[in-house]
Design a protein around this motif. Structure first.
Motif, PDB file in Angstrom:
ATOM      1  N   VAL A  26       0.845  -1.185   0.000  1.00  0.00           N
ATOM      2  CA  VAL A  26       0.000   0.000   0.000  1.00  0.00           C
ATOM      3  C   VAL A  26       0.886   1.241   0.000  1.00  0.00           C
ATOM      4  O   VAL A  26       1.809   1.355   0.790  1.00  0.00           O
ATOM      5  N   TRP A  27       0.589   2.156  -0.921  1.00  0.00           N
ATOM      6  CA  TRP A  27       1.284   3.434  -0.999  1.00  0.00           C
ATOM      7  C   TRP A  27       0.357   4.511  -0.476  1.00  0.00           C
ATOM      8  O   TRP A  27      -0.834   4.531  -0.804  1.00  0.00           O
ATOM      9  N   SER A  28       0.872   5.425   0.318  1.00  0.00           N
ATOM     10  CA  SER A  28       0.079   6.504   0.888  1.00  0.00           C
ATOM     11  C   SER A  28       0.667   7.857   0.490  1.00  0.00           C
ATOM     12  O   SER A  28       1.884   8.055   0.560  1.00  0.00           O
ATOM     13  N   TYR A  29      -0.218   8.759   0.072  1.00  0.00           N
ATOM     14  CA  TYR A  29       0.153  10.116  -0.339  1.00  0.00           C
ATOM     15  C   TYR A  29      -0.710  11.096   0.447  1.00  0.00           C
ATOM     16  O   TYR A  29      -1.938  11.051   0.344  1.00  0.00           O
ATOM     17  N   SER A  30      -0.104  11.963   1.240  1.00  0.00           N
ATOM     18  CA  SER A  30      -0.837  12.991   1.982  1.00  0.00           C
ATOM     19  C   SER A  30      -0.661  14.311   1.247  1.00  0.00           C
ATOM     20  O   SER A  30       0.426  14.889   1.238  1.00  0.00           O
ATOM     21  N   LEU A 131      -4.406   9.788  -0.155  1.00  0.00           N
ATOM     22  CA  LEU A 131      -4.614   8.776  -1.188  1.00  0.00           C
ATOM     23  C   LEU A 131      -3.867   7.523  -0.767  1.00  0.00           C
ATOM     24  O   LEU A 131      -2.679   7.589  -0.417  1.00  0.00           O
ATOM     25  N   GLN A 132      -4.538   6.397  -0.797  1.00  0.00           N
ATOM     26  CA  GLN A 132      -3.879   5.118  -0.541  1.00  0.00           C
ATOM     27  C   GLN A 132      -4.118   4.246  -1.764  1.00  0.00           C
ATOM     28  O   GLN A 132      -5.272   4.012  -2.145  1.00  0.00           O
ATOM     29  N   SER A 133      -3.023   3.800  -2.381  1.00  0.00           N
ATOM     30  CA  SER A 133      -3.129   3.052  -3.630  1.00  0.00           C
ATOM     31  C   SER A 133      -2.430   1.701  -3.530  1.00  0.00           C
ATOM     32  O   SER A 133      -1.537   1.511  -2.704  1.00  0.00           O
ATOM     33  N   GLU A 163       5.439  12.897  -2.873  1.00  0.00           N
ATOM     34  CA  GLU A 163       6.073  11.594  -2.754  1.00  0.00           C
ATOM     35  C   GLU A 163       5.210  10.677  -1.889  1.00  0.00           C
ATOM     36  O   GLU A 163       4.657  11.113  -0.885  1.00  0.00           O
ATOM     37  N   GLY A 164       5.131   9.433  -2.268  1.00  0.00           N
ATOM     38  CA  GLY A 164       4.362   8.463  -1.505  1.00  0.00           C
ATOM     39  C   GLY A 164       5.235   7.703  -0.532  1.00  0.00           C
ATOM     40  O   GLY A 164       6.467   7.646  -0.677  1.00  0.00           O
ATOM     41  N   ASP A 165       4.598   7.146   0.464  1.00  0.00           N
ATOM     42  CA  ASP A 165       5.258   6.300   1.445  1.00  0.00           C
ATOM     43  C   ASP A 165       4.625   4.915   1.398  1.00  0.00           C
ATOM     44  O   ASP A 165       3.403   4.798   1.344  1.00  0.00           O
ATOM     45  N   GLN A 166       5.444   3.897   1.449  1.00  0.00           N
ATOM     46  CA  GLN A 166       4.920   2.538   1.545  1.00  0.00           C
ATOM     47  C   GLN A 166       4.551   2.269   2.981  1.00  0.00           C
ATOM     48  O   GLN A 166       5.344   2.507   3.883  1.00  0.00           O
ATOM     49  N   ILE A 167       3.312   1.808   3.189  1.00  0.00           N
ATOM     50  CA  ILE A 167       2.874   1.548   4.570  1.00  0.00           C
ATOM     51  C   ILE A 167       2.431   0.090   4.688  1.00  0.00           C
ATOM     52  O   ILE A 167       2.187  -0.576   3.720  1.00  0.00           O
TER      53      ILE A 167
END
Length: 167
Positions: A26-30, A131-133, A163-167
């Motif tokens: 899961v990738w998260s973008y704030s 956004l969580q993708s 930039e996204g973060d892997q969670i």
């Protein structure tokens, strides 16, 4: 009995490791957004300078497969009032989602945030679109403003890659 207990522990460990591996997918973008007219009371310190603010968020799936995207809106300022100023905090105000086909793009803007969160974004509204993708994607935020009460500042625009973060 000992073998049964050992088997149960091994099975539980495998479930935990699979769950952990799934979570890494899961990738998260704030994405910070600022929308609406900021009006100030001359007796108070303003949250932001007077003017009209708009944010447009571009989401691009450059991959050859569809991407599932979950959206959450978190409002920190609503209707010119800081509802999330410390020590207060706020949670999710609205949710949505989309399946973005391969090599396509979409956008969310202040009107879409209004639809998701059910709030009036014509007055100052500040928060995050989270956004969580299921895959890494491209996310860009476009911030525009016209400044001052009498339009004394020229319009400005800024584009920022999120930039996204892997969670």
């Amino acid at each position: 009995m000992y073998k049964t207990l050992l088997s149960a522990v091994a099975a539980f460990s495998m479930i935990l490791s699979v769950s952990a591996a799934s979570a890494q997918d899961v990738w998260s973008y704030s994405v910070k957004f600022v929308c609406g007219a900021a009006q100030t009371d001359p007796r108070e310190i303003p949250i932001v300078e007077p003017g009209f603010y708009a944010t447009e968020i571009n989401i691009h799936n450059y991959r050859p497969e569809p991407v599932e995207i979950r959206k959450q809106v978190i409002l920190i300022v609503q209707d010119n009032e800081a509802v999330g100023r410390e020590p207060n905090f706020v949670g999710v105000s609205g949710e949505d989602g989309i399946a973005l086909p391969p090599n396509t793009a979409t956008m969310d803007d202040c009107l879409r945030i209004r639809e998701i969160a059910g709030v009036d974004t014509s007055n100052l509204t500040i928060g995050y679109l989270v956004l969580q993708s299921t895959q890494e994607i491209n996310v860009d935020a476009v911030y525009t403003t016209t400044g001052g009460e009498a339009g004394q500042f020229p319009p400005s625009i800024e584009v920022e890659r999120i930039e996204g973060d892997q969670i």
